[in-house]
Design an enzyme around this catalytic site. Structure first.
Site, mmCIF file in Angstrom:
data_model
loop_
_atom_site.group_PDB
_atom_site.id
_atom_site.type_symbol
_atom_site.label_atom_id
_atom_site.label_comp_id
_atom_site.label_asym_id
_atom_site.label_seq_id
_atom_site.Cartn_x
_atom_site.Cartn_y
_atom_site.Cartn_z
ATOM 1 C CB VAL A 146 -4.009 -0.743 -16.048
ATOM 2 C CG1 VAL A 146 -4.669 -1.650 -15.128
ATOM 3 C CG2 VAL A 146 -4.585 -0.568 -17.353
ATOM 4 C CB CYS A 173 -7.631 4.594 -3.764
ATOM 5 S SG CYS A 173 -8.744 5.027 -4.835
#
Length: 490
Positions: free
Chosen positions: A116, A249
């Site tokens: 994570v 991202c």
């Protein structure tokens, strides 16, 4: 000695978690798909109700992003991901092809290690838990140290809800003693690694000897082509890059425009809150983008334009939403041409769309190959050209990069783990969903005998021989005909 003890404690903790997860999963995988569906429905509902509280914890602990968008991401991970997967059939008989006599059976992989990141901590826990439970798998999380408390709370919310709905205890759990040694032990003792995080961690996952699904860095260029609705294209880019202060991202990292529309695009960017840095200001900001080892500086991640300006010691418009630096080069030593998970964009101007296409490829080859590219255009032929040539797994058209990439504003699979394909060093180019977390067992009935195969091969050989003879005969006839013609001419 204390560090060694902590390492050993972490390893022992991991072994205990994996053993408990193994026992729980062996019981859980016997459940019907319908029973699993009820469990993930309750998990999704419980996580959705805790979306705001978990978002607050994430912002307070990491200081990345902003509260309203963190709430949206938690809602996305619980509600939108759930809606996409709720009707999928993933365990048991998936397909019975009577004509071809092949039966396909979905089988969980077993225990998943969930790595994570600190950028999307609580939403990643919710998302990975749902797709694991839906596909019959247990999951053990390795939290990022900088988000350990909010991740632990998200794990508790999901685990408690799963148990309340009938799942065995241990189906969702997480490391409590965080060390690299413990994480490596976890990766060695599970059946699959689902890696979302920094490049070093993803590489470690692929080097662990355990099958892994990982992602690479994003560095998505956004090309504004001359037929685009410029006002709308700029709005989408600004909305995307400011969403949670740019930590997703798939968010845009550069804008590339054609020379003929440069002035119009720059004016619109400024009108919508972009601040163009001077050369001197760019140099000051550049020092904060990368660390000495060439990796992204965590101090800038998920920060507002005002905060970055303050850190860099420059003065910008108090209403600035994004900082933009006009650039002409691409390279590892140019921080503006690399991934910047914050409110900073590079700006490139090219002579035409062909040159812009080349610049986009150059940016992707520099960093982010295999990930995402965004194009704003109303020219379908150019969109197709980009689709054919760009080394990425997702090309987003006329949509915000961050939300389009994760499947919120597009019909891509809703996901917070985005594969980069083989070109990007990933095992998949998919937006990762529960179908990536199962094996498909195939039961295939015999439909031919070996004599049938022998006869088929023999017939093929006979046909090839007859074709050869025919070819020779045709050539012979052609030669004789030519000779006769020559004699008649004499």
């Amino acid at each position: 000695m204390e560090n060694i003890d902590r390492d050993l404690q972490s390893i022992q903790d991991v072994r205990r978690l994996v053993e408990k997860a193994r026992q729980a999963q062996q019981e859980y995988c016997k459940f019907s798909q319908e029973k699993m569906n009820k469990i993930i429905e309750h998990v999704a509902e419980s996580a959705g109700l805790q979306a705001e509280r978990l978002a607050k914890l994430a912002v307070e602990e990491t200081t990345f992003g902003n509260l309203p968008d963190k709430i949206i991401k938690n809602k996305f991970a619980s509600e939108i991901v759930y809606e996409n997967i709720k009707d999928m059939k993933l365990v048991g008989i998936l397909r019975d092809d009577k004509d071809r006599k092949v039966l396909e059976i979905g089988s969980p992989v077993g225990i998943i290690a969930g790595l994570v990141p600190s950028t999307n901590p609580t939403s990643t826990v919710i998302y990975k838990s749902l797709i694991a439970l839906k596909s019959g798998n247990a999951i053990v999380f390795s939290p990022h140290p900088k988000a350990r408390h909010c991740i632990a709370e998200a794990i508790k919310v999901v685990s408690d809800a799963a148990v309340e709905a009938g799942a065995p205890l241990g189906m969702v759990s997480g490391m409590s003693i965080l060390t690299m040694e413990g994480t490596h032990e976890l990766m060695k003792n599970v059946d699959l690694i689902l890696a979302t995080g920094g490049s070093a961690m993803v590489k470690a996952a692929y080097s662990s000897g355990t099958p892994a699904i990982g992602v690479g860095p994003g560095n998505g260029p956004a090309f504004i082509e001359k037929t685009a609705n410029i006002k709308l294209a700029v709005k989408r880019i600004m909305d995307s890059k400011t969403f949670d202060n740019g930590v997703i991202c798939a968010s845009e990292q550069s804008i590339v425009v054609e020379k003929c529309i440069k002035d119009e695009v720059v004016d619109e960017l400024k009108r919508q809150g972009a601040y163009f840095l001077s050369k001197e200001q760019s140099e000051k900001v550049a020092k904060f983008i990368l660390r000495a080892n060439g990796t992204m500086n965590p101090q800038i991640v998920g920060k507002s334009a005002q905060k970055i300006a303050e850190m860099a010691g420059i003065t910008v418009d108090p209403n600035a939403r994004i900082l933009i630096s006009e650039q002409t080069t691409v390279g590892k030593d140019n921080p503006f041409s690399r991934e910047k998970l914050t409110t900073i964009l590079a700006f490139y101007c090219e002579e035409n769309w062909e040159k812009a296409c080349e610049r986009c490829i150059e940016l992707l080859n520099n960093e982010g190959i295999g990930h995402t590219l965004i194009i704003h255009s109303n020219n379908e032929e150019i969109v197709k050209e980009f689709g054919l040539k760009k080394p990425v797994s997702r090309i987003l058209v006329n949509t915000p990069g961050s939300l389009g990439g994760i499947g919120a504003t597009t019909n891509l699979v809703p996901a917070l783990t985005l594969g980069c394909g083989a070109v990007g060093g990933s095992a998949t180019s998919d937006n990762v969903g529960p179908r990536n977390l199962i094996n498909i067992r195939r039961v295939a009935y015999g439909v031919k005998e070996i004599e049938d195969i022998k006869n088929f091969v023999s017939n093929c050989s006979d046909r090839e021989t007859s074709h050869t003879v025919l070819d020779i005969s045709d050539q012979y006839i052609e030669l004789i005909t030519k000779k006769i013609a020559e004699k008649l001419s004499l």
